[in-house]
Design a protein around this motif. Structure first.
Motif, short mmCIF file in Angstrom:
data_model
loop_
_atom_site.label_atom_id
_atom_site.label_comp_id
_atom_site.label_asym_id
_atom_site.label_seq_id
_atom_site.Cartn_x
_atom_site.Cartn_y
_atom_site.Cartn_z
N GLU A 69 -16.90 -8.91 5.75
CA GLU A 69 -16.91 -7.52 5.39
C GLU A 69 -16.05 -6.42 5.88
O GLU A 69 -16.04 -5.26 5.61
N ALA A 70 -15.24 -7.04 6.88
CA ALA A 70 -14.52 -6.09 7.38
C ALA A 70 -13.25 -5.78 6.61
O ALA A 70 -12.70 -6.43 5.76
N ILE A 71 -12.94 -4.21 6.98
CA ILE A 71 -11.71 -3.78 6.27
C ILE A 71 -10.71 -3.79 7.23
O ILE A 71 -10.74 -3.63 8.39
N VAL A 72 -9.31 -4.16 6.99
CA VAL A 72 -8.20 -4.28 7.71
C VAL A 72 -7.47 -3.08 7.47
O VAL A 72 -6.98 -2.96 6.17
N CYS A 73 -7.18 -2.12 8.44
CA CYS A 73 -6.52 -0.81 7.85
C CYS A 73 -5.28 -0.87 8.82
O CYS A 73 -5.24 -0.76 10.12
N ILE A 74 -4.10 -0.82 8.06
CA ILE A 74 -2.73 -0.83 8.60
C ILE A 74 -2.24 0.76 8.39
O ILE A 74 -2.33 1.25 7.44
N ASN A 75 -1.34 1.27 9.47
CA ASN A 75 -1.20 2.71 9.52
C ASN A 75 -2.02 3.63 9.04
O ASN A 75 -1.56 4.44 7.91
N PRO A 76 -3.40 3.80 9.18
CA PRO A 76 -4.21 4.51 8.68
C PRO A 76 -3.98 6.25 8.93
O PRO A 76 -3.39 6.55 10.00
N ARG A 77 -4.62 7.18 7.84
CA ARG A 77 -4.33 8.42 8.17
C ARG A 77 -5.81 8.84 7.64
O ARG A 77 -6.29 8.51 6.72
N ILE A 78 -6.60 9.53 8.64
CA ILE A 78 -7.79 9.98 8.42
C ILE A 78 -7.95 11.44 8.39
O ILE A 78 -7.21 12.22 8.98
N GLU A 79 -8.82 11.88 7.64
CA GLU A 79 -9.46 13.38 7.49
C GLU A 79 -10.79 13.31 7.70
O GLU A 79 -11.49 13.19 6.63
N PRO A 80 -11.30 13.31 8.81
CA PRO A 80 -12.58 13.79 8.94
C PRO A 80 -13.38 15.01 8.43
O PRO A 80 -12.38 15.94 8.33
#
Ligand code: ZN
Length: 169
Positions: A69-80
């Motif tokens: 169920e894992a997501i693998v995130c490369i070079n993520p950008r987030i906006e909380p």
């Protein structure tokens, strides 16, 4: 591949982006597979590459802890975004320490997946929490820096013990 523990300097360093393209992606796939094993072994729900000594912008997250169920995130950008909520956090690199941390309730994220595709998604609740915690790792920020002064005081002795036990990189 092994977990790196506080106060290892790699945990306090800004990680570098993974180059897109063939070599970047096959390297990322190998790294993610090895990290999933480490996460499962440690019974974690998220892990960032610096926590295994690789200072690159990749993290994995699985709310249930199940690797499928894992997501693998490369070079993520987030906006909380959303209301600030308090929730108890821990960190595989800072064993034995749990504390309340305030963060926005939701997060918008864009990241490159293992197929090289850019993905955009929105998460709430536990996944939003994990994603913000793991993205902090990519910037060299640990959850102890996000705690209130009172929480920091409460865990000070435990943190000191980890510093004394640390044997260097
Ligand atoms: Zn952590």
């Amino acid at each position: 591949m092994q977990l790196v523990y506080y106060p290892d300097p790699v945990l306090q360093k800004r990680a570098t982006a993974i180059e897109p393209g063939e070599s970047g992606e096959s390297g990322a796939a190998r790294l993610a597979a090895a990290m999933l094993e480490v996460m499962v072994e440690a019974r974690g729900i998220g892990l960032a590459a610096p926590q295994v000594g690789e200072s690159v912008r990749l993290f994995i997250a699985s709310e249930s802890g199940a690797p499928e169920e894992a997501i693998v995130c490369i070079n993520p950008r987030i906006e909380p975004f959303g209301p600030i909520v308090e929730f108890e956090e821990g960190c595989l690199s800072i064993p034995g320490i749990h504390a309340m941390v305030e963060r926005p309730e939701r997060v918008r994220i864009s990241y490159t997946d293992l197929a090289g595709k850019r993905v955009e998604a929105e998460y709430g609740e536990l996944m939003a929490r994990i994603i913000q915690h793991e993205c902090d790792h990519l910037d060299g920020v640990l959850f102890i820096e996000r705690m209130s002064e009172a929480e920091r005081l409460r865990i000070r002795a435990d943190l000191k013990t980890l510093e004394e036990q640390y044997r260097g990189p």
